[in-house]
Design a protein around this motif. Sequence first.
Motif, PDB file in Angstrom:
ATOM      1  N   GLN A  29       0.844  -1.252   0.128  1.00  0.00           N
ATOM      2  CA  GLN A  29      -0.012  -0.102   0.033  1.00  0.00           C
ATOM      3  C   GLN A  29       0.911   1.174   0.004  1.00  0.00           C
ATOM      4  O   GLN A  29       0.392   2.248  -0.666  1.00  0.00           O
ATOM      5  N   LYS A  30       1.999   1.022   0.678  1.00  0.00           N
ATOM      6  CA  LYS A  30       2.815   2.321   0.706  1.00  0.00           C
ATOM      7  C   LYS A  30       3.752   2.362  -0.260  1.00  0.00           C
ATOM      8  O   LYS A  30       3.865   3.396  -0.903  1.00  0.00           O
ATOM      9  N   TYR A  31       4.199   1.395  -1.054  1.00  0.00           N
ATOM     10  CA  TYR A  31       4.912   1.479  -2.313  1.00  0.00           C
ATOM     11  C   TYR A  31       4.529   0.267  -3.117  1.00  0.00           C
ATOM     12  O   TYR A  31       4.929  -0.944  -3.257  1.00  0.00           O
ATOM     13  N   PRO A  32       3.299   0.739  -4.043  1.00  0.00           N
ATOM     14  CA  PRO A  32       2.832  -0.210  -5.211  1.00  0.00           C
ATOM     15  C   PRO A  32       4.113  -0.665  -5.924  1.00  0.00           C
ATOM     16  O   PRO A  32       4.782  -0.061  -6.278  1.00  0.00           O
ATOM     17  N   SER A  86       9.025  -5.537 -11.459  1.00  0.00           N
ATOM     18  CA  SER A  86       9.745  -4.339 -11.222  1.00  0.00           C
ATOM     19  C   SER A  86      10.286  -4.753  -9.651  1.00  0.00           C
ATOM     20  O   SER A  86       9.824  -5.453  -9.086  1.00  0.00           O
ATOM     21  N   PRO A  87      11.617  -4.595  -9.450  1.00  0.00           N
ATOM     22  CA  PRO A  87      12.048  -4.785  -8.214  1.00  0.00           C
ATOM     23  C   PRO A  87      11.776  -3.766  -7.240  1.00  0.00           C
ATOM     24  O   PRO A  87      11.628  -3.957  -6.083  1.00  0.00           O
ATOM     25  N   GLU A 121      24.156  -3.579   2.486  1.00  0.00           N
ATOM     26  CA  GLU A 121      23.436  -4.093   1.401  1.00  0.00           C
ATOM     27  C   GLU A 121      22.048  -3.398   1.104  1.00  0.00           C
ATOM     28  O   GLU A 121      21.589  -2.906   1.945  1.00  0.00           O
ATOM     29  N   LYS A 122      21.801  -3.425  -0.053  1.00  0.00           N
ATOM     30  CA  LYS A 122      20.436  -2.806  -0.565  1.00  0.00           C
ATOM     31  C   LYS A 122      19.552  -4.052  -0.982  1.00  0.00           C
ATOM     32  O   LYS A 122      19.781  -4.929  -1.717  1.00  0.00           O
ATOM     33  N   LEU A 123      18.363  -3.972  -0.202  1.00  0.00           N
ATOM     34  CA  LEU A 123      17.425  -5.048  -0.549  1.00  0.00           C
ATOM     35  C   LEU A 123      16.135  -4.273  -1.312  1.00  0.00           C
ATOM     36  O   LEU A 123      15.667  -3.236  -0.606  1.00  0.00           O
ATOM     37  N   LYS A 154      12.652  -8.164  -2.889  1.00  0.00           N
ATOM     38  CA  LYS A 154      13.061  -9.005  -2.249  1.00  0.00           C
ATOM     39  C   LYS A 154      12.672  -8.986  -0.712  1.00  0.00           C
ATOM     40  O   LYS A 154      12.682  -9.877  -0.060  1.00  0.00           O
ATOM     41  N   ILE A 155      12.371  -7.803  -0.047  1.00  0.00           N
ATOM     42  CA  ILE A 155      11.756  -7.598   1.148  1.00  0.00           C
ATOM     43  C   ILE A 155      10.443  -8.627   1.015  1.00  0.00           C
ATOM     44  O   ILE A 155      10.189  -9.305   1.931  1.00  0.00           O
TER      45      ILE A 155
END
Length: 392
Positions: A89-92, A97-98, A129-131, A135-136
């Motif tokens: 909801q916060k980040y559609p 798309s990653p 590192e960036k997830l 991936k989350i």
Amino acid sequence: MAKWTYLAGIGVVVIGALGIQIGRPVGAATLTSTLTPPHMTASLQMDWPSGPESYLAVSPGGEVGAAGADQPIPVGSVTKMMTAYLLLQKYPLGLYSPGPSVTITAHDVHEYQQDILSQQSVAKVVQGEKLSERKILEGLLVASGNNIAHIAANWVSGSSQAFTQLMNQEAKKLGLHHTHFVGPSGLNPGNVSTPRDETIIAEKAMQIPVFRQIVAMPQISWPDSSRPIENFNYVVGHDGITGVKTGSTLAAGGCFVFSAPRTIGSHTVTIFGAVLGQQGTKQLPQLQSALNDGVSLINQLTAQLKPVSLVQKGQVVGRIQAPWTHSVSLIANQSVSTVMWPGEHVQERIHWSGGQTGSLSITAGSQHWSIPLMLSAPLSQPSLIYRLTRGL
């Protein structure tokens, strides 16, 4: 002169009588339904799990049945459905798309190490590192990492406490009257719900394509991991099962919220449901017990689903009768069919206000249709001769 006065008087009387006769009510046209509601077996035949609470629904269709008290009990990692739903909801996120990324902090690594020591389900993280968001979500829904749940919570709301408030607000918005959250992972036994509420969350989340795609994955690759991480939902991908989420703690027992699309005749429906609180045995771990019970419920219900015709285009659904003319038929202008199960009720109601058209309302479970109706022939108005001669 008297003769003409007499005749005029008679004429006035006759004209008055004719006026009264013409002005008298002619009676109303009446509607008689010719519909026969579909006949289904009296009751659903289900062997429900021995665990405390279970629930089944069909989409589209609605609630099928339930077993148990329908009272809040711990749900374990099933909680992470709501965590993932709020992240989306916060980040559609699009299917391929990653999405945006979050940078892993020293605090995230420390929490990961502490979770390992307490033998929680985790997904490895490395400082700096960036997830990506995708991936989350995979770490939440497939690996079921408790540490990932807290990373997601911090990302969305700044802290797990603030995120938990958001979870409870969303639960209230969705009408989950028996659900309460105290954290984003489900480890705390204060995270409680019912199979019905969890099924509502699952149906809502499964409307999001990327959520639906991820929960159907049997395994995922993970950064800094030499082997794929297997989905705790061991039955996903088998027998058409497409999700949704498992949970297993000492307090919650084995929990399984499931989805399984099924083709019944020309219709595709999805069976949703949940099994909560399975304790298992020495021979059968609690999570495996919940998975087995979920599969059993899916198969039992599938065997009892039937395609049913509710109305056919051209079918006579009612007759209009008026005392001044022959009867005419009300005819359905389209066909409607659906999938039903034993014990499901169908309500049908014809709406006609005297014109050349009408409508048929059909309700089956949570589904509703409004079918246009038309008369087989125009309904004529009472003729002058009928008005003059009726009742004579």
